[in-house]
Design a protein around this motif. Structure first.
Motif, PDB file in Angstrom:
ATOM      1  N   GLU A  29       0.829  -1.196   0.000  1.00 33.28           N
ATOM      2  CA  GLU A  29       0.000   0.000   0.000  1.00 33.28           C
ATOM      3  C   GLU A  29       0.870   1.256   0.000  1.00 33.28           C
ATOM      4  N   PHE A  30       0.376   2.309  -0.684  1.00 33.17           N
ATOM      5  CA  PHE A  30       1.039   3.611  -0.687  1.00 33.17           C
ATOM      6  C   PHE A  30       0.049   4.654  -0.190  1.00 33.17           C
ATOM      7  N   TYR A  31       0.564   5.664   0.513  1.00 34.37           N
ATOM      8  CA  TYR A  31      -0.269   6.694   1.108  1.00 34.37           C
ATOM      9  C   TYR A  31       0.199   8.057   0.627  1.00 34.37           C
ATOM     10  N   LEU A  32      -0.709   8.790  -0.007  1.00 31.53           N
ATOM     11  CA  LEU A  32      -0.390  10.113  -0.541  1.00 31.53           C
ATOM     12  C   LEU A  32      -0.934  11.183   0.383  1.00 31.53           C
ATOM     13  N   GLY A  33      -0.327  12.356   0.327  1.00 23.69           N
ATOM     14  CA  GLY A  33      -0.783  13.450   1.167  1.00 23.69           C
ATOM     15  C   GLY A  33      -0.145  13.462   2.546  1.00 23.69           C
ATOM     16  N   ILE A  34       0.797  12.544   2.789  1.00 23.56           N
ATOM     17  CA  ILE A  34       1.565  12.518   4.036  1.00 23.56           C
ATOM     18  C   ILE A  34       3.037  12.568   3.650  1.00 23.56           C
ATOM     19  N   GLY A  35       3.739  13.648   3.987  1.00 22.99           N
ATOM     20  CA  GLY A  35       5.096  13.807   3.486  1.00 22.99           C
ATOM     21  C   GLY A  35       5.038  13.824   1.961  1.00 22.99           C
ATOM     22  N   LEU A  36       6.016  13.189   1.326  1.00 23.09           N
ATOM     23  CA  LEU A  36       5.951  13.011  -0.129  1.00 23.09           C
ATOM     24  C   LEU A  36       5.075  11.804  -0.442  1.00 23.09           C
ATOM     25  N   PHE A  37       5.273  10.736   0.296  1.00 21.60           N
ATOM     26  CA  PHE A  37       4.376   9.585   0.266  1.00 21.60           C
ATOM     27  C   PHE A  37       4.803   8.613   1.363  1.00 21.60           C
ATOM     28  N   GLY A  38       3.877   7.750   1.725  1.00 19.45           N
ATOM     29  CA  GLY A  38       4.174   6.718   2.714  1.00 19.45           C
ATOM     30  C   GLY A  38       3.910   5.352   2.118  1.00 19.45           C
ATOM     31  N   TRP A  39       4.291   4.297   2.847  1.00 16.16           N
ATOM     32  CA  TRP A  39       4.112   2.943   2.317  1.00 16.16           C
ATOM     33  C   TRP A  39       3.934   1.920   3.431  1.00 16.16           C
ATOM     34  N   LEU A  40       3.354   0.815   3.047  1.00  9.69           N
ATOM     35  CA  LEU A  40       3.276  -0.373   3.879  1.00  9.69           C
ATOM     36  C   LEU A  40       3.686  -1.548   3.004  1.00  9.69           C
TER      37      LEU A  40
END
Length: 210
Positions: A29-40
């Motif tokens: 999973e990738f998460y946008l809108g937090i830092g540049l992006f986040g991941w799991l």
């Protein structure tokens, strides 16, 4: 050092934790809108790596990301700095040659550098064994790709969540998706033009830099 005298190299920070977390082991999973992006990234059905990359305030961004998950137990933390490609950096001075992160051979889109590091090592070997210009060799092989990834990063840095939603929607169209699935993402020069022809609305994002 004279190897570092042509422009200041920009760095981003990465912070990741290995955690105990029940999660589908084949789902990244990738998460946008937090830092540049986040991941799991799952390691198994009970262990995963949760991380974030950002220009600044990395701990705060990571804290926000970690809040998304319930009952997470941190096993260990991992952190590091990642360089953004600097085309003005001199990678060769006499018998001193820079490679990988030291040469900023890193994609500015995803901040990965393993593939370019391996290719750079091949070109460095050729330069030494065949007495050729190392900088010319690596720039010919993947310099354009690094430049394009930097350009894309500049556009992405201007994105809102709405822009990301629109981009994902466009890339999920069958014709665009087919191109992405059949090309190596480490070589954007080989598919960006085809992608723009199939989905011209993607060109509208370039206006972010105007």
């Amino acid at each position: 050092s004279r190897l570092m005298n042509k422009g200041k190299t920009k760095l981003v920070s990465g912070l990741q934790a290995r955690v105990n977390l029940k999660h589908e082991k084949d789902l990244i999973e990738f998460y946008l809108g937090i830092g540049l992006f986040g991941w799991l990234v799952p390691e198994s059905e009970e262990t995963a790596r949760i991380g974030i990359i950002a220009y600044d305030n990395i701990k705060e961004h990571f804290r926000v990301l970690l809040k998304r998950f319930e009952r997470v137990k941190v096993i260990e933390y991992q952190a590091g700095l990642v360089p953004i490609y600097n085309p003005r950096l001199n990678t060769q001075e006499g018998n001193i040659l820079l490679l990988g992160d030291a040469a900023t051979h890193v994609k500015a889109t995803s901040f990965g550098g393993v593939i370019y590091g391996l290719m750079g090592a091949e070109e460095l070997t050729k330069a030494i064994s065949e007495k050729k210009d190392y900088a010319k060799l690596w720039k010919k092989r993947f310099g354009r790709e690094l430049w394009l990834s930097s350009y894309i990063r500049r556009v992405l840095d201007k994105f809102s969540l709405k822009d990301y939603e629109q981009l994902i929607d466009l890339l999920n169209k069958s014709k665009a998706k087919e191109i992405l699935e059949s090309h190596d993402r480490d070589f954007p020069s080989k598919f960006l033009f085809k992608l723009a022809l199939k989905e011209p609305r993607l060109l509208l994002f370039a206006r972010k830099l105007i």
